[in-house]
Structure formats: C-alpha cells, structure tokens
Design a protein around this motif. Structure first.
Motif, PDB file in Angstrom:
ATOM      1  N   MET A   1       0.841  -1.267  -0.039  1.00 56.15           N
ATOM      2  CA  MET A   1       0.056  -0.023   0.053  1.00 56.15           C
ATOM      3  C   MET A   1       0.896   1.331  -0.076  1.00 56.15           C
ATOM      4  O   MET A   1       1.778   1.446   0.894  1.00 56.15           O
ATOM      5  CB  MET A   1      -0.845  -0.251   1.205  1.00 56.15           C
ATOM      6  CG  MET A   1      -1.842   1.097   1.357  1.00 56.15           C
ATOM      7  SD  MET A   1      -2.930   0.909   2.720  1.00 56.15           S
ATOM      8  CE  MET A   1      -3.962  -0.423   2.835  1.00 56.15           C
ATOM      9  N   GLY A   2       0.811   2.041  -1.112  1.00 49.75           N
ATOM     10  CA  GLY A   2       1.498   3.225  -1.031  1.00 49.75           C
ATOM     11  C   GLY A   2       0.997   4.352  -0.438  1.00 49.75           C
ATOM     12  O   GLY A   2       0.035   4.313   0.418  1.00 49.75           O
ATOM     13  N   GLN A   3       1.512   5.553  -0.465  1.00 49.39           N
ATOM     14  CA  GLN A   3       1.583   6.821   0.315  1.00 49.39           C
ATOM     15  C   GLN A   3       0.041   7.201   0.017  1.00 49.39           C
ATOM     16  O   GLN A   3      -0.765   7.542   1.075  1.00 49.39           O
ATOM     17  CB  GLN A   3       2.449   7.889  -0.105  1.00 49.39           C
ATOM     18  CG  GLN A   3       2.761   8.874   1.007  1.00 49.39           C
ATOM     19  CD  GLN A   3       3.669   9.904   0.943  1.00 49.39           C
ATOM     20  OE1 GLN A   3       4.573   9.551  -0.537  1.00 49.39           O
ATOM     21  NE2 GLN A   3       4.160  10.888   1.478  1.00 49.39           N
ATOM     22  N   ASP A   4      -0.580   7.343  -1.261  1.00 44.43           N
ATOM     23  CA  ASP A   4      -1.641   7.970  -1.330  1.00 44.43           C
ATOM     24  C   ASP A   4      -3.022   7.039  -1.042  1.00 44.43           C
ATOM     25  O   ASP A   4      -3.924   7.540  -0.133  1.00 44.43           O
ATOM     26  CB  ASP A   4      -1.683   8.144  -2.929  1.00 44.43           C
ATOM     27  CG  ASP A   4      -1.164   9.369  -3.337  1.00 44.43           C
ATOM     28  OD1 ASP A   4      -0.586  10.251  -2.480  1.00 44.43           O
ATOM     29  OD2 ASP A   4      -0.766   9.458  -4.657  1.00 44.43           O
ATOM     30  N   GLN A   5      -2.521   6.081  -1.106  1.00 40.15           N
ATOM     31  CA  GLN A   5      -3.773   4.853  -0.663  1.00 40.15           C
ATOM     32  C   GLN A   5      -3.853   4.714   0.681  1.00 40.15           C
ATOM     33  O   GLN A   5      -4.836   4.619   1.453  1.00 40.15           O
ATOM     34  CB  GLN A   5      -3.338   3.573  -1.389  1.00 40.15           C
ATOM     35  CG  GLN A   5      -4.521   2.451  -1.265  1.00 40.15           C
ATOM     36  CD  GLN A   5      -4.200   1.159  -1.800  1.00 40.15           C
ATOM     37  OE1 GLN A   5      -3.116   1.113  -2.542  1.00 40.15           O
ATOM     38  NE2 GLN A   5      -5.277   0.433  -1.677  1.00 40.15           N
ATOM     39  N   THR A   6      -2.549   4.803   1.414  1.00 39.55           N
ATOM     40  CA  THR A   6      -2.624   4.974   2.887  1.00 39.55           C
ATOM     41  C   THR A   6      -3.448   5.990   3.414  1.00 39.55           C
ATOM     42  O   THR A   6      -4.099   5.961   4.422  1.00 39.55           O
ATOM     43  CB  THR A   6      -0.978   5.050   3.462  1.00 39.55           C
ATOM     44  OG1 THR A   6      -0.419   3.992   3.109  1.00 39.55           O
ATOM     45  CG2 THR A   6      -0.983   5.082   4.885  1.00 39.55           C
ATOM     46  N   LYS A   7      -3.050   7.093   2.857  1.00 34.22           N
ATOM     47  CA  LYS A   7      -3.871   8.413   3.388  1.00 34.22           C
ATOM     48  C   LYS A   7      -5.339   8.356   3.287  1.00 34.22           C
ATOM     49  O   LYS A   7      -6.054   8.676   4.070  1.00 34.22           O
ATOM     50  CB  LYS A   7      -3.097   9.647   2.538  1.00 34.22           C
ATOM     51  CG  LYS A   7      -3.513  10.982   3.163  1.00 34.22           C
ATOM     52  CD  LYS A   7      -2.766  11.887   2.415  1.00 34.22           C
ATOM     53  CE  LYS A   7      -2.946  13.395   2.780  1.00 34.22           C
ATOM     54  NZ  LYS A   7      -2.525  14.512   1.780  1.00 34.22           N
ATOM     55  N   SER A  36       0.639  -1.152   4.675  1.00 34.20           N
ATOM     56  CA  SER A  36       1.272   0.245   4.373  1.00 34.20           C
ATOM     57  C   SER A  36       2.810   0.287   4.368  1.00 34.20           C
ATOM     58  O   SER A  36       3.347  -0.323   5.420  1.00 34.20           O
ATOM     59  CB  SER A  36       0.895   1.486   5.016  1.00 34.20           C
ATOM     60  OG  SER A  36       1.465   2.424   4.675  1.00 34.20           O
ATOM     61  N   ALA A  37       3.360   0.447   3.132  1.00 34.11           N
ATOM     62  CA  ALA A  37       4.840   0.785   3.300  1.00 34.11           C
ATOM     63  C   ALA A  37       5.486   2.084   3.402  1.00 34.11           C
ATOM     64  O   ALA A  37       6.484   2.411   3.763  1.00 34.11           O
ATOM     65  CB  ALA A  37       5.454   0.234   1.812  1.00 34.11           C
ATOM     66  N   ASP A  38       4.250   2.886   3.923  1.00 37.13           N
ATOM     67  CA  ASP A  38       4.808   4.517   4.044  1.00 37.13           C
ATOM     68  C   ASP A  38       4.831   4.579   5.610  1.00 37.13           C
ATOM     69  O   ASP A  38       3.969   4.727   6.377  1.00 37.13           O
ATOM     70  CB  ASP A  38       3.540   5.122   3.689  1.00 37.13           C
ATOM     71  CG  ASP A  38       3.824   6.655   3.979  1.00 37.13           C
ATOM     72  OD1 ASP A  38       4.870   7.183   4.141  1.00 37.13           O
ATOM     73  OD2 ASP A  38       2.682   7.457   4.108  1.00 37.13           O
ATOM     74  N   PRO A  39       6.126   4.820   6.141  1.00 40.53           N
ATOM     75  CA  PRO A  39       6.335   5.146   7.497  1.00 40.53           C
ATOM     76  C   PRO A  39       5.592   6.018   8.245  1.00 40.53           C
ATOM     77  O   PRO A  39       4.979   6.130   9.188  1.00 40.53           O
ATOM     78  CB  PRO A  39       7.788   5.164   7.744  1.00 40.53           C
ATOM     79  CG  PRO A  39       8.512   4.680   6.414  1.00 40.53           C
ATOM     80  CD  PRO A  39       7.469   4.846   5.462  1.00 40.53           C
ATOM     81  N   PHE A  43       2.903   5.933  11.039  1.00 45.42           N
ATOM     82  CA  PHE A  43       2.876   6.662  12.336  1.00 45.42           C
ATOM     83  C   PHE A  43       1.344   7.386  12.715  1.00 45.42           C
ATOM     84  O   PHE A  43       1.051   7.261  13.678  1.00 45.42           O
ATOM     85  CB  PHE A  43       4.020   7.870  12.221  1.00 45.42           C
ATOM     86  CG  PHE A  43       3.953   8.625  13.585  1.00 45.42           C
ATOM     87  CD1 PHE A  43       4.837   8.250  14.485  1.00 45.42           C
ATOM     88  CD2 PHE A  43       3.362   9.953  13.723  1.00 45.42           C
ATOM     89  CE1 PHE A  43       5.160   9.164  15.531  1.00 45.42           C
ATOM     90  CE2 PHE A  43       3.459  10.238  14.764  1.00 45.42           C
ATOM     91  CZ  PHE A  43       4.309  10.218  15.841  1.00 45.42           C
ATOM     92  N   ARG A  44       0.947   7.690  11.707  1.00 46.00           N
ATOM     93  CA  ARG A  44      -0.313   8.532  11.732  1.00 46.00           C
ATOM     94  C   ARG A  44      -1.493   7.475  12.200  1.00 46.00           C
ATOM     95  O   ARG A  44      -2.327   7.731  12.837  1.00 46.00           O
ATOM     96  CB  ARG A  44      -0.828   9.295  10.400  1.00 46.00           C
ATOM     97  CG  ARG A  44      -1.876  10.064  10.698  1.00 46.00           C
ATOM     98  CD  ARG A  44      -1.805  11.196   9.727  1.00 46.00           C
ATOM     99  NE  ARG A  44      -3.320  11.797   9.808  1.00 46.00           N
ATOM    100  CZ  ARG A  44      -4.410  11.978   8.952  1.00 46.00           C
ATOM    101  NH1 ARG A  44      -4.023  11.516   7.689  1.00 46.00           N
ATOM    102  NH2 ARG A  44      -5.579  12.571   9.295  1.00 46.00           N
ATOM    103  N   VAL A  45      -1.478   6.420  11.363  1.00 46.11           N
ATOM    104  CA  VAL A  45      -2.388   5.139  11.556  1.00 46.11           C
ATOM    105  C   VAL A  45      -2.452   4.883  13.048  1.00 46.11           C
ATOM    106  O   VAL A  45      -3.595   4.593  13.878  1.00 46.11           O
ATOM    107  CB  VAL A  45      -2.568   4.196  10.517  1.00 46.11           C
ATOM    108  CG1 VAL A  45      -1.789   3.296  11.201  1.00 46.11           C
ATOM    109  CG2 VAL A  45      -4.063   3.614  10.509  1.00 46.11           C
ATOM    110  N   LEU A  46      -1.189   4.861  13.532  1.00 45.04           N
ATOM    111  CA  LEU A  46      -1.075   4.473  15.164  1.00 45.04           C
ATOM    112  C   LEU A  46      -1.701   5.374  15.920  1.00 45.04           C
ATOM    113  O   LEU A  46      -2.111   4.984  17.110  1.00 45.04           O
ATOM    114  CB  LEU A  46       0.573   4.083  15.178  1.00 45.04           C
ATOM    115  CG  LEU A  46       1.152   2.804  14.798  1.00 45.04           C
ATOM    116  CD1 LEU A  46       2.565   3.005  14.582  1.00 45.04           C
ATOM    117  CD2 LEU A  46       0.697   1.730  15.674  1.00 45.04           C
ATOM    118  N   GLY A  47      -1.388   6.667  15.465  1.00 45.65           N
ATOM    119  CA  GLY A  47      -1.939   7.759  16.231  1.00 45.65           C
ATOM    120  C   GLY A  47      -3.580   7.706  16.352  1.00 45.65           C
ATOM    121  O   GLY A  47      -3.963   7.954  17.633  1.00 45.65           O
ATOM    122  N   CYS A  48      -4.163   7.278  15.520  1.00 48.84           N
ATOM    123  CA  CYS A  48      -5.599   7.082  15.249  1.00 48.84           C
ATOM    124  C   CYS A  48      -6.047   5.783  16.154  1.00 48.84           C
ATOM    125  O   CYS A  48      -7.037   5.895  16.987  1.00 48.84           O
ATOM    126  CB  CYS A  48      -6.153   6.692  13.809  1.00 48.84           C
ATOM    127  SG  CYS A  48      -5.688   8.213  12.875  1.00 48.84           S
TER     128      CYS A  48
END
Length: 389
Positions: A1-7, A36-39, A43-48
């Motif tokens: 999963m890339g950056q845009d899809q992660t977002k 996701s391969a986007d660190p 990080f953001r999803v861990l915050g959620c």
C-alpha cells in the motif's frame, strides 16, 4: 500500500470513527498498519489507533500501539514524531495509573529539542504530568503543571486544551476541598464547549458536565448534580466511552449515598467497579471502595466497612495515592472509635497525621490543615496555597 492509498484509508477510518462505527474504523486502520509501506502513514494510523483505544478504555492496547509508534518515529528520525510518540506513551501510562512512569516520559518529551510542533505539544505534556502528580497527591507540582498547560493553551489559542485543563483543575480543587473553584473550572470548560466546540467531539461536553456533577454533589446541590451526570452519561453511552460511563456510575452512586439511599447506591457502585476493573482504572477503584465503605458505615456494618477499606488500602499503597490513604485512615479512626478499640484508633490517628505532613497540606498563613472541609483557597504564583480567609 503506497502513500496515497494509505492516506485515503486513514481518512476512510476517521470518517467511520466519527460516525460512531468504531469497530469498522479499527479494522480499516489495522489493515493499513499491516499493509502500508509508508512510515509516516503508519505513524499517523498508530495515532488514530491510540486515540480510539483510549476513548474505549482499552488502555493496555493503547500502550501496545504507543510502543510500536515510538519504533516508527525512530525509523523516521524526526524529533517531532518522537516527541508525539513519547507523549502517547506517557498518556497510556497515565490512564493505567502508572504515575511515576508518566512523569518520567513527560520529562523525556520536555527535554527533546524538536521544532515548533513539539513546542505546541508541551501544553498536553504538562497536562498529563499534572494529572500524574495529582494521582500521587503531590498537589503543588500538579498545580504548577496545570498552570503551565493553561499558559500554553492561552498562548497558542488552543481552546480544546484549555477545556481539558479546566476539567483537571476541577478535579484538583475537588480533592483539596475548595468546592467553589471545583465548580468554577468545569463551568468554564462547558462555556468553552458552547462558544467554540461546534466541530469538537462530544466527549468535551460530557467531560465538563461530569466534573460539574461532582462539584455540585460536594456542594450539596444534588438535583443539579443528577442533571449534569445524566447528560454526561447519555453521551458516554452513545459513544461507547467506557471510562466515562464508570465515572458517571460512581457519581450516581455517590449522589444516592448523599441522599442516604444506600440500596440504590450499592448496585451503581458495583457496576462502576466492574468497568473500572475491566479497564484498569485503579485510582477509580479506590474512589468506589471509599463510597462502598461509607455505605456500610451508614448501615452500621462496621466489619464489612473494614473489609472494603483493606482492599482500597492495598490499591492506594500500590498507586502511591496519599490522599486516598489519608481518607482511609480517617474512616478507620471513626470505626475504631465506635468500636472502642483504642490501640487501633491511636495507630490510625498517627498514620493520618503522617499523610497530612507528607502531602504538606497545611495553610502557609494559619497553619491549619487544608482539605479537611470546604474552604476557599488562594494559590500564590509559586503554587503554594493558603486559606482565602
């Protein structure tokens, strides 16, 4: 999963979460975490995930995600991310009543020289640290931290933080028995919610109503206390906010006890106790057991009262909560005086005074102890306080 899809997926989860579909949101976020391969996205999803688990009262999971988030922040080599992850670690420990660890992680945050983002987090760090000092009954340091957090809130025009600090100050003044201020601060929080809180989570309204309820009960305004507590409980039930449900049940029980309606109080203490046990709020359990003890004393069941005291004492000692211990020694004193057991009575009188000394709960002007009865207090700029009179 890339950056845009992660977002995209994180936003999808947030939308679900805000629509009260918490379990679906958690599934979406967990999938992002796995794929996701986007660190930065991780990080953001861990915050959620940390926020969601905190609001549900799943504090052990909250702690687990906070630890993973620190590793992700290290991978990103960004001081702002690291500060935020240490704040989440501090908050997880605060919720689990690990107050010494909370203080230590908060100090780590304050020592990190990040950018402006880190400085904006300092208000939240000070608030968490203040809550931990309050849990340990170190009142002067707690007040220093709350006032510092309030200054950060004012300087950054952060109304949400100001609202949270006002609720903590309500709790602070409830504990040292200045009930006028204990009501003033949550009322101020409720005002902030009304003026600025259109887009805020309803938990801010619920939180301020709960703290108002506690103060109203202490002031003997039981009908007002009941109204505020009912409003808070309604929101807590709608949002599956287990920690707040437990606090509201405790408040309901205390209101019924204040009306000498012990039979209605007991089942509410029991319900509160089972949620507090499930989520790991040991400080809340001490409060529940104090209420249960007072109910047994109203019924003149002194041996049952002593059993509750014993359980509460073990918890309060484990937490380092000196105010809880002081209250328990005070109740023991009353019980042993009634039972005419003079040796035990003397023992608890001595221990009670040791607690007062340790907490430095004396007025700097008149030398009398603070927190024995409802008294208006004034704090000096150095955070020492004295009787207003």
């Amino acid at each position: 999963m890339g950056q845009d899809q992660t977002k995209q997926q994180i936003e999808k989860g947030l939308h679900l979460y805000q629509s009260n579909q918490t379990e679906k949101a958690l599934r979406v976020w967990m999938r992002v975490l796995e794929k996701s391969a986007d660190p930065a996205g991780r990080f953001r999803v861990l915050g959620c995930l940390i926020t969601a688990h905190a609001e549900m009262g799943r504090y052990k999971d909250m702690l687990k995600f906070a630890v993973v988030q620190i590793d992700t922040a290290r991978e990103l080599e960004d001081p702002d991310f690291l500060t935020e992850s240490y704040l989440n670690l501090a908050r997880s420990n605060e919720k689990l009543c690990e107050f010494q660890k909370t203080i230590s992680y908060c100090k780590t945050c304050l020592n990190m020289q990040g950018t402006t983002v880190s400085v904006q987090l300092n208000g939240q760090v000070s608030l968490s640290m203040g809550n931990a000092f309050l849990g340990l009954s170190i009142f002067q340091k707690a007040l220093e931290c709350f006032e510092k957090a309030l200054r950060y809130a004012h300087n950054n025009d952060d109304k949400m933080l100001e609202c949270r600090v006002c609720c903590s100050l309500g709790n602070f003044y409830t504990q040292i028995k200045d009930y006028e201020k204990a009501l003033f601060f949550p009322c101020k929080a409720a005002e902030l919610v009304n003026d600025y809180g259109k887009g805020w989570s309803l938990k801010y309204r619920a939180m301020s109503q709960y703290h108002m309820a506690v103060a109203y009960r202490k002031l003997g305004r039981l009908a007002d206390a009941m109204d505020c507590c009912e409003e808070s409980m309604k929101i807590a039930l709608q949002h599956g906010d287990r920690p707040l449900q437990a606090l509201c049940l405790l408040c309901f029980a205390d209101i019924h006890r204040s009306r000498r309606d012990v039979q209605t109080a007991f089942p509410r203490y029991d319900s509160s106790m089972s949620i507090m046990t499930e989520i790991g709020n040991r400080l809340g359990l001490v409060q529940v057991l104090l209420g249960v003890t007072k109910c047994w004393m109203i019924q003149k069941e002194l041996d049952k009262a002593l059993e509750s005291i014993e359980k509460a004492q073990e918890l309060a000692e484990g937490l380092g909560n000196k105010l809880g211990l002081l209250k328990l020694h005070c109740l023991c004193e009353r019980i042993y005086r009634t039972k005419e057991q003079h040796r035990e009575l003397r023992d608890h009188v001595v221990k009670f005074h040791e607690c007062v000394e340790e907490m430095e709960l004396y007025c700097g002007m008149c030398g009398e102890s603070i927190g024995e009865k409802n008294n208006q207090l004034q704090a000096l700029p150095c955070s020492h306080f004295f009787h207003l009179k």
